[in-house]
Scaffold this motif. Structure first.
Motif, mmCIF file in Angstrom:
data_model
loop_
_atom_site.group_PDB
_atom_site.id
_atom_site.type_symbol
_atom_site.label_atom_id
_atom_site.label_comp_id
_atom_site.label_asym_id
_atom_site.label_seq_id
_atom_site.Cartn_x
_atom_site.Cartn_y
_atom_site.Cartn_z
ATOM 1 N N GLY A 58 4.437 -1.123 -8.880
ATOM 2 C CA GLY A 58 5.565 -2.025 -8.716
ATOM 3 C C GLY A 58 5.233 -3.320 -8.009
ATOM 4 N N LEU A 59 3.968 -3.503 -7.621
ATOM 5 C CA LEU A 59 3.559 -4.705 -6.893
ATOM 6 C C LEU A 59 3.167 -5.801 -7.878
ATOM 7 N N VAL A 60 3.682 -7.019 -7.658
ATOM 8 C CA VAL A 60 3.415 -8.151 -8.537
ATOM 9 C C VAL A 60 3.044 -9.371 -7.691
ATOM 10 N N VAL A 61 1.982 -10.065 -8.083
ATOM 11 C CA VAL A 61 1.497 -11.248 -7.373
ATOM 12 C C VAL A 61 1.772 -12.484 -8.218
ATOM 13 N N ASP A 62 2.188 -13.565 -7.557
ATOM 14 C CA ASP A 62 2.431 -14.824 -8.263
ATOM 15 C C ASP A 62 1.898 -15.969 -7.421
ATOM 16 N N THR A 63 1.489 -17.019 -8.070
ATOM 17 C CA THR A 63 1.004 -18.207 -7.375
ATOM 18 C C THR A 63 1.092 -19.400 -8.304
ATOM 19 N N MET A 64 1.247 -20.579 -7.725
ATOM 20 C CA MET A 64 1.256 -21.822 -8.496
ATOM 21 C C MET A 64 -0.120 -22.482 -8.484
ATOM 22 N N ARG A 65 -1.070 -21.889 -7.770
ATOM 23 C CA ARG A 65 -2.391 -22.497 -7.620
ATOM 24 C C ARG A 65 -3.216 -22.324 -8.892
ATOM 25 N N GLN A 66 -3.844 -23.408 -9.329
ATOM 26 C CA GLN A 66 -4.726 -23.355 -10.490
ATOM 27 C C GLN A 66 -6.084 -22.748 -10.130
ATOM 28 N N ASP A 67 -6.431 -22.835 -8.838
ATOM 29 C CA ASP A 67 -7.734 -22.333 -8.379
ATOM 30 C C ASP A 67 -7.598 -20.970 -7.718
ATOM 31 N N PHE A 68 -6.665 -20.150 -8.208
ATOM 32 C CA PHE A 68 -6.413 -18.843 -7.613
ATOM 33 C C PHE A 68 -7.706 -18.029 -7.524
ATOM 34 N N ALA A 69 -7.917 -17.458 -6.345
ATOM 35 C CA ALA A 69 -9.087 -16.607 -6.113
ATOM 36 C C ALA A 69 -8.693 -15.505 -5.143
ATOM 37 N N ALA A 70 -9.185 -14.305 -5.391
ATOM 38 C CA ALA A 70 -8.839 -13.180 -4.535
ATOM 39 C C ALA A 70 -9.921 -12.114 -4.613
ATOM 40 N N GLU A 71 -9.963 -11.296 -3.558
ATOM 41 C CA GLU A 71 -10.846 -10.140 -3.553
ATOM 42 C C GLU A 71 -10.168 -9.030 -2.758
ATOM 43 N N MET A 72 -10.568 -7.803 -3.036
ATOM 44 C CA MET A 72 -9.917 -6.684 -2.367
ATOM 45 C C MET A 72 -10.881 -5.515 -2.241
ATOM 46 N N LEU A 73 -10.822 -4.858 -1.088
ATOM 47 C CA LEU A 73 -11.477 -3.577 -0.892
ATOM 48 C C LEU A 73 -10.401 -2.502 -1.000
ATOM 49 N N ARG A 74 -10.708 -1.417 -1.676
ATOM 50 C CA ARG A 74 -9.741 -0.322 -1.823
ATOM 51 C C ARG A 74 -10.431 0.994 -1.476
ATOM 52 N N TRP A 75 -9.706 1.803 -0.708
ATOM 53 C CA TRP A 75 -10.286 3.054 -0.240
ATOM 54 C C TRP A 75 -9.201 4.111 -0.239
ATOM 55 N N ARG A 76 -9.411 5.169 -0.967
ATOM 56 C CA ARG A 76 -8.468 6.285 -0.955
ATOM 57 C C ARG A 76 -9.004 7.309 0.040
ATOM 58 N N LEU A 77 -8.356 7.358 1.196
ATOM 59 C CA LEU A 77 -8.782 8.210 2.296
ATOM 60 C C LEU A 77 -7.849 9.414 2.353
ATOM 61 N N GLY A 78 -8.315 10.555 1.855
ATOM 62 C CA GLY A 78 -7.417 11.691 1.739
ATOM 63 C C GLY A 78 -6.285 11.331 0.805
ATOM 64 N N ASP A 79 -5.050 11.482 1.263
ATOM 65 C CA ASP A 79 -3.909 11.118 0.419
ATOM 66 C C ASP A 79 -3.353 9.747 0.778
ATOM 67 N N LEU A 80 -4.095 8.972 1.574
ATOM 68 C CA LEU A 80 -3.700 7.606 1.912
ATOM 69 C C LEU A 80 -4.433 6.620 1.007
ATOM 70 N N THR A 81 -3.757 5.537 0.654
ATOM 71 C CA THR A 81 -4.408 4.453 -0.075
ATOM 72 C C THR A 81 -4.455 3.234 0.821
ATOM 73 N N MET A 82 -5.666 2.801 1.155
ATOM 74 C CA MET A 82 -5.872 1.661 2.043
ATOM 75 C C MET A 82 -6.482 0.513 1.261
ATOM 76 N N ILE A 83 -6.009 -0.700 1.521
ATOM 77 C CA ILE A 83 -6.611 -1.881 0.906
ATOM 78 C C ILE A 83 -6.816 -2.957 1.964
ATOM 79 N N TRP A 84 -7.759 -3.836 1.668
ATOM 80 C CA TRP A 84 -8.028 -4.999 2.522
ATOM 81 C C TRP A 84 -8.116 -6.200 1.593
ATOM 82 N N PRO A 85 -6.974 -6.805 1.234
ATOM 83 C CA PRO A 85 -6.987 -7.942 0.310
ATOM 84 C C PRO A 85 -7.197 -9.271 1.036
ATOM 85 N N ARG A 86 -7.853 -10.175 0.337
ATOM 86 C CA ARG A 86 -8.007 -11.561 0.794
ATOM 87 C C ARG A 86 -7.701 -12.457 -0.398
ATOM 88 N N SER A 87 -6.915 -13.497 -0.175
ATOM 89 C CA SER A 87 -6.630 -14.400 -1.299
ATOM 90 C C SER A 87 -6.122 -15.732 -0.772
#
Length: 308
Positions: free
Chosen positions: A29-58
């Motif tokens: 259900g998560l949606v990202v939007d931006t008006m930037r033409q130079d959009f750039a992003a990165e993300m670390l994702r880790w499923r720790l047990g039944d938890l979902t952890m992320i470290w996004p940068r954008s």
């Protein structure tokens, strides 16, 4: 193990679609939007047990959770966010919360909520089954969309623990160890939420008394956050935490009140020198006053007086 995603290898015109596919797979259900033409992003994702952890940068983006788009949410979940950079603003349940670096906030995944971030940013995010917290915190809904300030010891400990998990995340963990770390993280989240309550963050009376005291003492140049806390009879840390829960600080509240008084005086006391008005409103440096006034109103005190 930690997964890494980046838009770097994608053509500029495809980056946003690629990113929405990744975040949608991660948190339904998560949606990202931006008006930037130079959009750039990165993300670390880790499923720790039944938890979902992320470290996004954008770069600057708007991020929305749309409950109607959720397909696989068989159980209610909550999402903890820890601001790592810049000042993201959350809108949820009619509340608007702006975080400072190190502040925390809890969202309900079944709600429509929106993050608005104007510039480069990063956050630590943990999605967790609501039952993990709800069984241990009465009235969990009272914690949703309320800032948990970085000044609280429980906030600092939780932040450091999450960072330490990420530092060790390159190691392969067996299921038992992953579940143990997930349980530890859950316990620290509970402690942080309870610590915020114990510190009086949900007591709007602290803020009411703060603003009332500022209204009386704003003209006094000796008014500081410490003297303000003393005037209303609470520890400075409690005052700072309560103000942070409302997206401000005691010092900022004092300055804003002084600015409002100065603007009124400039329009009414037209023959009084601007420096005198600055001193009457609690400022001790006319140059500092002029700079802060322009930051607040977009014009110098002289121009403001001429226009009003």
């Amino acid at each position: 193990m930690i997964e890494r995603f980046s838009t770097q290898a994608e053509a500029p015109g495809r980056r946003l679609d690629f990113w929405n596919r990744i975040v949608g797979e991660t948190y339904d259900g998560l949606v990202v939007d931006t008006m930037r033409q130079d959009f750039a992003a990165e993300m670390l994702r880790w499923r720790l047990g039944d938890l979902t952890m992320i470290w996004p940068r954008s770069c600057g983006v708007t991020v929305r959770r749309r409950p109607e788009a959720v397909r696989h949410m068989d159980r209610q979940r909550v999402v903890l966010h820890i601001a790592q950079e810049t000042a993201p603003t959350l809108t949820e349940r009619g509340r608007e919360v702006t975080l400072r670096t190190g502040d925390l906030v809890l969202c309900a995944a079944e709600d429509a909520y929106c993050w608005d971030v104007a510039s480069q940013h990063q956050m630590l995010v943990v999605e967790i089954d609501r039952d993990r917290l709800g069984d241990r915190i009465a009235g969990l809904d009272d914690c949703i969309a309320r800032s948990i300030p970085r000044e609280l010891p429980t906030s600092r400990l939780l932040h450091r623990f999450v960072l330490s998990l990420w530092r060790e995340g390159g190691q392969d963990l067996d299921p038992a160890s992953a579940a143990a770390y997930a349980d530890s993280l859950t316990t620290m989240i509970v402690a942080s939420l309870c610590g915020a309550r114990d510190d009086g963050l949900d007591c709007s009376g602290v803020l009411d008394r703060m603003h009332a005291a500022i209204a009386v003492h704003a003209h006094d140049p000796a008014l500081t956050p410490a003297s303000l806390a003393s005037a209303i009879g609470v520890p400075l840390r409690t005052l700072q935490a309560a103000a942070a829960g409302a997206g401000t600080t005691p010092r900022h509240a004092i300055t804003q009140r002084r600015m409002s008084l100065a603007a009124e005086d400039l329009a009414i006391r037209r023959n009084v020198p601007i420096t005198e008005i600055a001193f009457d409103c609690g400022f001790t440096d006319s140059g500092h006053f002029a700079r802060r006034f322009q930051d607040r109103f977009g014009m110098t005190p002289t121009e403001y007086r001429r226009r009003h």
